[in-house]
Motif scaffolding. Structure first.
Motif, PDB file in Angstrom:
ATOM      1  N   ALA A  83       0.836  -1.205   0.000  1.00 46.85           N
ATOM      2  CA  ALA A  83       0.000   0.000   0.000  1.00 46.85           C
ATOM      3  C   ALA A  83       0.870   1.254   0.000  1.00 46.85           C
ATOM      4  N   ALA A  84       1.919   1.253   0.804  1.00 49.27           N
ATOM      5  CA  ALA A  84       2.813   2.413   0.867  1.00 49.27           C
ATOM      6  C   ALA A  84       3.537   2.616  -0.456  1.00 49.27           C
ATOM      7  N   ARG A  85       3.982   1.527  -1.070  1.00 51.46           N
ATOM      8  CA  ARG A  85       4.654   1.640  -2.378  1.00 51.46           C
ATOM      9  C   ARG A  85       3.712   2.222  -3.421  1.00 51.46           C
ATOM     10  N   ALA A  86       2.445   1.772  -3.404  1.00 51.20           N
ATOM     11  CA  ALA A  86       1.469   2.248  -4.384  1.00 51.20           C
ATOM     12  C   ALA A  86       1.191   3.747  -4.216  1.00 51.20           C
ATOM     13  N   GLU A  87       1.245   4.211  -2.957  1.00 51.61           N
ATOM     14  CA  GLU A  87       0.979   5.632  -2.692  1.00 51.61           C
ATOM     15  C   GLU A  87       2.228   6.492  -2.831  1.00 51.61           C
ATOM     16  N   GLY A  88       3.366   5.869  -3.072  1.00 56.54           N
ATOM     17  CA  GLY A  88       4.600   6.615  -3.233  1.00 56.54           C
ATOM     18  C   GLY A  88       5.274   6.964  -1.916  1.00 56.54           C
ATOM     19  N   GLY A  89       4.849   6.330  -0.825  1.00 60.67           N
ATOM     20  CA  GLY A  89       5.444   6.602   0.479  1.00 60.67           C
ATOM     21  C   GLY A  89       6.577   5.646   0.801  1.00 60.67           C
TER      22      GLY A  89
END
Length: 56
Positions: free
Chosen positions: A13-19
């Protein structure tokens, strides 16, 4: 095992949001950076996440 599934879910989820995926796992689990990295590695080993780099 269920914990590693949660780690993988938070990481993706973090990778998908760019975090920062490690920070996301740290906040989700409440563990230190070192422990979170270990959990991410275990999730990779169990197949919940893709390998870090391609094997040669």
């Amino acid at each position: 095992r269920e914990g590693r599934r949660l780690v993988a879910q938070e990481y993706r989820a973090a990778r998908a949001e760019g975090g920062d995926p490690v920070l996301a796992v740290m906040s989700a689990t409440g563990h230190s950076r070192r422990r979170s990295l270990r959990l991410i590695g275990q999730a990779r080993d169990e197949g919940f996440l893709a390998p870090r780099r391609a094997r040669r």
